[in-house]
Design a protein around this motif. Structure first.
Motif, PDB file in Angstrom:
ATOM      1  N   PHE A   1       0.836  -1.205   0.000  1.00  0.00           N
ATOM      2  CA  PHE A   1       0.000   0.000   0.000  1.00  0.00           C
ATOM      3  C   PHE A   1       0.872   1.257   0.000  1.00  0.00           C
ATOM      4  CE2 PHE A   1      -2.501   3.290   2.275  1.00  0.00           C
ATOM      5  CZ  PHE A   1      -3.464   3.473   1.299  1.00  0.00           C
ATOM      6  N   GLU A   2       1.946   1.232   0.781  1.00  0.00           N
ATOM      7  CA  GLU A   2       2.879   2.377   0.814  1.00  0.00           C
ATOM      8  C   GLU A   2       3.446   2.626  -0.581  1.00  0.00           C
ATOM      9  OE1 GLU A   2       3.578   4.552   3.032  1.00  0.00           O
ATOM     10  OE2 GLU A   2       2.877   3.699   4.929  1.00  0.00           O
ATOM     11  N   ARG A   3       3.832   1.531  -1.260  1.00  0.00           N
ATOM     12  CA  ARG A   3       4.387   1.677  -2.619  1.00  0.00           C
ATOM     13  C   ARG A   3       3.338   2.264  -3.563  1.00  0.00           C
ATOM     14  NH1 ARG A   3       7.071  -3.062  -1.429  1.00  0.00           N
ATOM     15  NH2 ARG A   3       5.473  -4.423  -2.327  1.00  0.00           N
ATOM     16  N   TRP A   4       2.108   1.756  -3.418  1.00  0.00           N
ATOM     17  CA  TRP A   4       1.029   2.251  -4.277  1.00  0.00           C
ATOM     18  C   TRP A   4       0.800   3.741  -4.045  1.00  0.00           C
ATOM     19  CZ3 TRP A   4      -3.779   4.469  -3.503  1.00  0.00           C
ATOM     20  CH2 TRP A   4      -4.619   4.510  -4.635  1.00  0.00           C
ATOM     21  N   LEU A   5       0.775   4.142  -2.750  1.00  0.00           N
ATOM     22  CA  LEU A   5       0.565   5.556  -2.411  1.00  0.00           C
ATOM     23  C   LEU A   5       1.636   6.431  -3.051  1.00  0.00           C
ATOM     24  CD1 LEU A   5      -0.240   5.892   1.416  1.00  0.00           C
ATOM     25  CD2 LEU A   5      -1.790   6.226  -0.516  1.00  0.00           C
ATOM     26  N   LYS A   6       2.886   5.969  -2.926  1.00  0.00           N
ATOM     27  CA  LYS A   6       4.022   6.742  -3.428  1.00  0.00           C
ATOM     28  C   LYS A   6       3.889   6.907  -4.939  1.00  0.00           C
ATOM     29  CE  LYS A   6       9.048   6.812  -2.774  1.00  0.00           C
ATOM     30  NZ  LYS A   6       9.545   6.459  -4.115  1.00  0.00           N
ATOM     31  N   HIS A   7       3.551   5.801  -5.596  1.00  0.00           N
ATOM     32  CA  HIS A   7       3.427   5.844  -7.054  1.00  0.00           C
ATOM     33  C   HIS A   7       2.281   6.749  -7.498  1.00  0.00           C
ATOM     34  CE1 HIS A   7       3.738   4.481 -11.166  1.00  0.00           C
ATOM     35  NE2 HIS A   7       2.448   4.217 -11.169  1.00  0.00           N
ATOM     36  N   GLU A   8       1.135   6.610  -6.831  1.00  0.00           N
ATOM     37  CA  GLU A   8      -0.041   7.402  -7.234  1.00  0.00           C
ATOM     38  C   GLU A   8       0.178   8.898  -7.012  1.00  0.00           C
ATOM     39  OE1 GLU A   8      -3.158   6.467  -8.624  1.00  0.00           O
ATOM     40  OE2 GLU A   8      -2.109   4.584  -8.969  1.00  0.00           O
TER      41      GLU A   8
END
Ligand code: CUA
Length: 346
Positions: A236-243
């Motif tokens: 989820f952290e990776r997704w947040l960073k990417h988005e």
């Protein structure tokens, strides 16, 4: 055209059952429904039992209609205090019990939303219902400001042994009434124009949860589908960073990609869609900044693959008749450029 994406998904993705809850509000609703159904079944059995007993025991003795037995009046009973008290007290007691358990369930479902604070691992998202898609404004996570916008696929973190990760949604509407309903996560909550609603859920089960707009909102109400992707916390952290990042810029040396982007920016697409970090600034349609990171197109109606993306851009009315995105009758070369650019929005 493949409209049955959900039916083709894995079993867990198709699961819309309120009897398989994965979040405290959904569990509370299931427990309440079992209790109410149990009480109703008990009353049904008692009433039907007495009815059948009376029918069997006091049935007509048969024989001549004018016989003395059939002409005789049945015993006349003028009230019984004990029975009067019993059939007043029993329903009152049942209603009282139901009021108590419903109140407790409401308490669990409508948890008061706390102020975000560091260390609470809580995600705050504003959901805006549109005909016929969902806009998600990511407000904050663990008291970190987010501020990016995405559409149709809601990513949330899974709770784990170390901490709960509740999700608090603020629900609004841009046009008509909609209703946010992912049965395994929580009950329905409406999105009402000019009014703000709230709901919450949390789950420790990573995976995709599906749902559906549950308030009739026009032609494509039935295709206003919901997908909630529950990610492991790291993911989820990776997704947040990417988005949160702006759209990928075509490489300086890639002339074809730069041309495709330039061609896209000249189309009417940019009047309705935003691509963060570019001049595409529209707000009427879904944000396209990371379009290719989504599993589906058109609010969950079809899979997001090259073929369907082409069909969708060429003529959205074929995929989702009545939707508010018109076919722009692009020349084949323009269509190619638009698709080529969209495919870079990873
Ligand atoms: Cu939105 Cu029904």
């Amino acid at each position: 055209m493949d409209f049955v994406l959900l039916a083709n998904g894995p079993e867990s993705v198709r699961n819309l059952s309120i009897f398989d809850p994965a979040s405290p509000p959904a569990e509370a609703i299931r427990s309440l429904s079992f209790l109410v159904a149990g009480i109703a079944a008990f009353i049904f059995i008692v009433v039907e039992g007495v009815l059948f007993y009376a029918v069997a025991k006091f049935r007509s003795p048969g024989g001549d209609r004018n016989s003395a037995v059939r002409q005789a009046e049945p015993p006349q009973v003028y009230g019984s205090k004990a029975i009067e008290i019993a059939w007043t007290a029993a329903p009152a007691l049942i209603v009282f019990i139901l009021v108590l358990v419903v109140t407790r369930t409401l308490w669990e479902v409508e948890r008061t939303r706390p102020e975000p604070k560091a260390g609470d691992h809580a995600l705050y998202v504003t959901v805006i219902g549109h005909q016929w898609w969902w806009e998600y404004v990511y407000e904050s996570y663990d008291d970190r400001r987010l501020g990016f916008v995405t559409a149709n696929e809601l990513h949330v973190p899974a709770s784990d042994k170390k901490s709960d990760r509740p999700v608090y949604l603020t629900l609004k509407s841009a046009d008509v009434c909609h209703s946010f309903w992912v049965p395994r996560l929580a009950g329905k909550t409406d999105l009402i124009p000019g009014h703000t609603n709230e709901m919450w859920f949390q789950t420790d089960k990573p995976g995709t949860f599906v749902g559906q707009c549950a308030e009739y909102c026009g032609t494509q109400h039935a295709n206003m589908l919901l997908r909630v992707v529950v990610d492991e916390p790291d993911e989820f952290e990776r997704w947040l960073k990417h988005e949160a990042e702006p759209a990928a810029e075509p490489a300086a040396g890639d002339a074809a990609a730069r041309d495709a982007k330039a061609a896209f920016m000249q189309q009417s697409c940019v009047k309705c869609h935003r691509v963060r970090g570019t001049t595409a600034y529209g707000k009427f349609g879904p944000d396209l900044t990371h379009l290719m990171s989504r599993q589906t197109l058109a609010a969950g109606v079809v899979a997001n693959d090259a073929e369907r993306l082409r069909q969708w851009v060429a003529d959205p009315q074929q995929v989702k008749p009545g939707c508010l995105m018109p076919a722009f009758k692009l020349e084949p070369s323009e269509l190619e450029s638009v698709i080529k650019y969209l495919a870079t929005l990873r």
